[in-house]
Design an enzyme around this catalytic site. Structure first.
Site, PDB file in Angstrom:
ATOM      1  N   TYR B 256      42.540  68.559  59.360  1.00 11.45           N
ATOM      2  CA  TYR B 256      42.923  67.668  58.258  1.00 11.45           C
ATOM      3  C   TYR B 256      44.432  67.570  58.101  1.00 11.45           C
ATOM      4  O   TYR B 256      44.918  66.744  57.337  1.00 11.45           O
ATOM      5  CB  TYR B 256      42.306  68.137  56.937  1.00 11.45           C
TER       6      TYR B 256
ATOM      7  N   GLY C 104      34.647  70.943  53.424  1.00 16.43           N
ATOM      8  CA  GLY C 104      34.776  70.266  54.713  1.00 16.43           C
ATOM      9  C   GLY C 104      34.050  68.940  54.728  1.00 16.43           C
ATOM     10  O   GLY C 104      33.788  68.337  53.692  1.00 16.43           O
ATOM     11  N   CYS C 105      33.696  68.523  55.922  1.00 19.66           N
ATOM     12  CA  CYS C 105      33.184  67.181  56.117  1.00 19.66           C
ATOM     13  C   CYS C 105      31.675  67.104  55.943  1.00 19.66           C
ATOM     14  O   CYS C 105      30.981  66.597  56.811  1.00 19.66           O
ATOM     15  CB  CYS C 105      33.572  66.704  57.518  1.00 19.66           C
ATOM     16  N   VAL C 106      31.149  67.647  54.882  1.00 25.01           N
ATOM     17  CA  VAL C 106      29.694  67.592  54.680  1.00 25.01           C
ATOM     18  C   VAL C 106      29.340  66.792  53.434  1.00 25.01           C
ATOM     19  O   VAL C 106      30.177  66.580  52.590  1.00 25.01           O
ATOM     20  CB  VAL C 106      29.076  68.999  54.561  1.00 25.01           C
TER      21      VAL C 106
END
Ligand code: SF4
Ligand code: SF4
Lengths: 219, 459, 106
Positions: B256, C104-106
């Site tokens: 990120y 995160g990316c969930v």
């Protein structure tokens, strides 16, 4: 040397010199800046031929603008074509291959395009939001130069513009006989040339870098 | 030049997303100038930044290509307008003409309110770079957004989920989804069972194999969300008889840092490269993830430590494509009869040029394939790019603004499956499909590939 | 730290309403939260089965299991999961089960 002798006989050389110097400085400075981070934008046109084809098409048609912003394209396209036409027909005219008329027509087209763009910038909501003093100033500056050149190149006075320019080119300037309006045109045109490489209109140089050195950068 | 001080300093407005710890209001202006100066001096962005900050014709072509502006029609979503928030500051403080002539040359002293506008603006851009494709001057507003974000990050502005995830990731043995090692191993075991069930032959997921050719790192969220993608990738490696491994010390490719901090980007990238070095792998393969791929490909040279420069970074798409071309994959498209379309993740397409690899893989693996319109270089962003997808606060915006164009595009294909090889895109597209009630399913590229792969039983 | 009052009791939660400590959870908490996560009326047996399953795994591993594993171990498909928890398994189900918020990316 009188003021008018200076403007007619010396100032043009200074302006051309400063214009070339400014443009060269920009070019060399940008050439010296490394693009450490690779910022390629894909797809990259295939090979040198593909890139050339893209560039030439873009330069002569302004296709990107044509596709997405046609109202501005009309103005910008004719503006740039008028500038190109001006230079081209001026050369032809100096070489006695063309009458003065196409040169003046190019100037008219230039002036009209500029007025149109200024109008568009003031009246299109988005262009108005983006435009700052700088944009209007640049457009108006060039419009004034175009207008002054139109007045100065109208058939009058003792000296023909052709003789004057040939005189400059052969380093035998004899500008004493320029009329006041002609002196003004020379003066304003010169100022514009000096200003050009330092203004954001320097994209005639920057395009090389943004396309070739950044967008189309090799791995 | 003296400046009139405003005694009635405003309070913070309501920002679109929450940040962990923004600097006190009165310290922001000074810090912003310092950070910008640092970025200009660091020399990483020299050429592009100087180009983009100095030349923009204000022609507005970019807006006509921006899915955000097209959805809102709002002046502040004009890409050139937003970029100007930074451009005018740069002009004022870092160019001679700006110092001399100020507003006459489009320069402006930065104020706290301007910074508020940046916080708003730079997080309404998905950094998709679509607007750069047809910019007559080849100016890239996405890079300006990125620089703006890096500066804002330094001021303490970045979506909480983003900074929080990075903190978790940078802990010892950490990852963005905070998956403990034991849970990770349990997940790998589970995936191996699934692999056996699906393929009918045992297919291992190798762990910590020293000297394997490929170190595979997925965006770690895959280990929660995308079983099929991981299964497909394991099958592909196995079918190709490739030597690969997963590192259990660091298995998270997510970076990120790309969205708000160069410093974090550097740390995260080097951690990952260190894992490749630990296991003596020559190639680091990034899983189905656009931003992680781009962070590696674009920034390895500038931010990768010198001792890691020899490690190659590749996208799994390139690797699988090579296997396909070498005839190492046996595929049966009949396993995927439904109509499939392909979404170009911005960071893999415009950012890395991976246009044909996924398509060739798909065409070999499915019966019916349809392109979206527009496609490839002009494909629309999913609307959650630039890390916006992890900012929970921006969910409504992503559904109603950012992803609007994508939804129209998806609907028009009438496809049953949209394939997107990117964890960010997957999350966003799945949410879009649910929110807009599209009759469609989302899949990763290797989900589809894995289904089509044929294995010999009892060879 | 934000607190939330549900069915007459207060709980420490994060800004998004996720419970801070696993063992402060009780069934009233889950039930009281159900409405805000798009579930109408009482939690059904299937809801409870899933909630307890998640809590067990979390107790052992410190994280929620892979979604595919949730489906498999409970004999449900993803669609069913979303029917039960409309805001999604990662968000809705974890929240009701008193797990901390996934990052995160969930
Ligand atoms: S298209 Fe390019 S030159 Fe035109 S306004 Fe946008 S960024 Fe500026
Ligand atoms: S990068 Fe994408 S979202 Fe940002 S301004 Fe350009 S087109 Fe719009």
């Amino acid at each position: 040397m009188t003021g008018s002798e200076f403007i007619a006989g010396v100032f043009p050389y200074i302006t051309i010199g400063l214009f070339l110097l400014g443009t060269g400085w920009r070019f060399v400075r940008w050439l010296s800046l490394p693009a450490h981070v690779k910022w390629t934008l894909y797809p990259v046109p295939e090979g040198i031929a593909g890139q050339l084809r893209y560039m030439i098409k873009e330069i002569f048609t302004f296709e990107t603008l044509y596709r997405f912003n046609r109202r501005l394209w009309i103005g910008t396209f004719s503006l740039h074509m008028a500038m190109g036409g001006f230079v081209l027909f001026l050369i032809l005219y100096l070489a006695h291959w063309s009458p003065a008329f196409p040169v003046r027509a190019s100037l008219w087209l230039l002036l009209i395009s500029l007025i149109y763009i200024i109008w568009l910038r003031m009246n299109d909501r988005n262009l108005r939001a983006l435009s700052t003093f700088e944009e209007y100033f640049n457009l108006a500056f060039l419009a004034v130069v175009a207008a002054a050149s139109l007045i100065a190149s109208a058939p009058h006075g003792l000296f023909s513009p052709r003789a004057y320019i040939i005189g400059l080119l052969t380093f035998r300037p004899d500008g004493v006989q320029l009329t006041g309006d002609q002196l003004l045109a020379v003066f304003l045109g010169g100022l514009f040339l000096i200003y050009l490489p330092w203004s954001k209109m320097v994209h005639y140089v920057s395009k090389y870098f943004t396309y070739h050195m950044i967008n189309w950068q090799k791995h | 030049m003296s400046e009139i001080k405003d005694e009635t300093r405003g309070a913070d407005p309501k920002y679109a997303f929450r940040s962990e710890a923004p600097l006190p209001r009165e310290e922001r202006v000074a810090r912003l100038l310092k950070t910008l100066e640092g970025i200009l001096k660091a020399g990483i962005y020299d050429l592009p930044l100087e180009m983009y900050l100095n030349t923009c014709a204000k022609c507005n072509n970019c807006a006509e290509q921006c899915q955000v502006y097209q959805a809102t029609g709002d002046v502040r979503d004009l890409p050139a307008w937003r970029s100007n928030l930074l451009r005018r500051v740069y002009r004022k403080h870092f160019t001679p003409s700006g110092k001399l002539f100020g507003r006459l040359v489009g320069a402006k002293e930065v104020t706290e309110e301007d910074i508020d506008a940046m916080v708003d603006g730079f997080y309404r851009c998905t950094m998709c770079r679509r607007c750069a494709v047809n910019c007559p001057l080849a100016v890239d507003n996405a890079l300006i957004t990125r620089i703006g974000r890096v500066i804002l990050g330094d001021l303490g502005f970045a979506p909480k989920n983003m900074t929080g995830s990075v903190k978790t990731q940078l802990l010892d043995g950490g990852n963005t989804s905070a998956i403990p090692k034991a849970a990770f191993i349990d997940t790998l075991d589970f995936l191996e069972e699934e692999l056996q069930d699906e393929a009918g032959v045992p297919i291992p997921i190798p762990r910590d194999v020293e000297g394997a050719e490929f170190l595979f790192a997925a965006p770690v969220s895959d280990y929660i969300m995308e079983a099929d993608t991981l299964i497909g990738i394991a099958k592909t490696f196995h079918a190709a008889k490739a030597s690969w491994t997963i590192g259990t010390e660091n298995f998270d490719a997510i970076n990120y840092g790309l969205f708000y901090s160069d410093e974090k980007l550097e740390k995260i990238l080097n951690r990952l490269l260190a894992e490749a070095r630990r296991l003596k792998c020559k190639t680091l393969v990034i899983g189905e993830c656009g931003h992680a791929t781009k962070a590696g490909l674009l920034f390895q040279k500038v931010y990768g430590r010198s001792e890691y420069q020899d490690i190659k970074i590749k996208s799994i798409l390139e690797v699988s494509h090579r296997f396909l071309k070498e005839g190492r994959l046996r595929l049966d498209p009949a396993k995927n009869p439904d109509l499939v379309t392909y979404h170009d993740p911005c960071n893999l397409g415009r950012g890395a040029g991976l246009y044909e690899e996924p398509r060739e893989l798909l065409r070999a693996a499915v019966m019916n394939y349809i392109e979206m319109t527009p496609t490839r270089g002009m494909n629309y962003c999913c609307g959650g790019g630039g890390g916006l997808v992890i900012a929970e606060d921006l969910h409504t915006w992503r559904m109603e603004v950012g992803g609007l164009k994508k939804v129209e595009q998806l609907r028009a294909t009438k496809a049953k499956i949209v394939v997107a090889p990117c964890a960010n895109c997957k999350k966003q597209l799945r949410e879009l499909i649910q929110f807009h009630k599209l009759d469609m399913e989302l899949a990763g590229l290797h989900d589809v590939l894995g289904k089509a792969l044929v294995f010999e039983k009892n060879p | 730290m934000p607190q939330i009052e549900l069915a007459g009791k207060t709980y420490d939660v994060d800004e998004d309403g996720f419970l801070q400590e696993l063992d402060k959870w009780n069934e009233e908490f889950a039930q009281a939260y159900a409405n805000t996560e798009g579930i109408e009326g009482q939690l059904t047996e299937e809801h409870w089965k899933l909630i307890h399953y998640l809590r067990n795994y979390f107790q052992q591993f410190g994280i929620a299991p892979m979604i595919r594993k949730v489906c498999k171990d409970n004999g449900m498909d993803l669609k069913k999961l979303y029917e039960l928890f409309p805001t999604g398994p990662a968000k809705g189900a974890c929240k009701l089960a008193g797990l901390s918020k996934p990052t995160g990316c969930v």
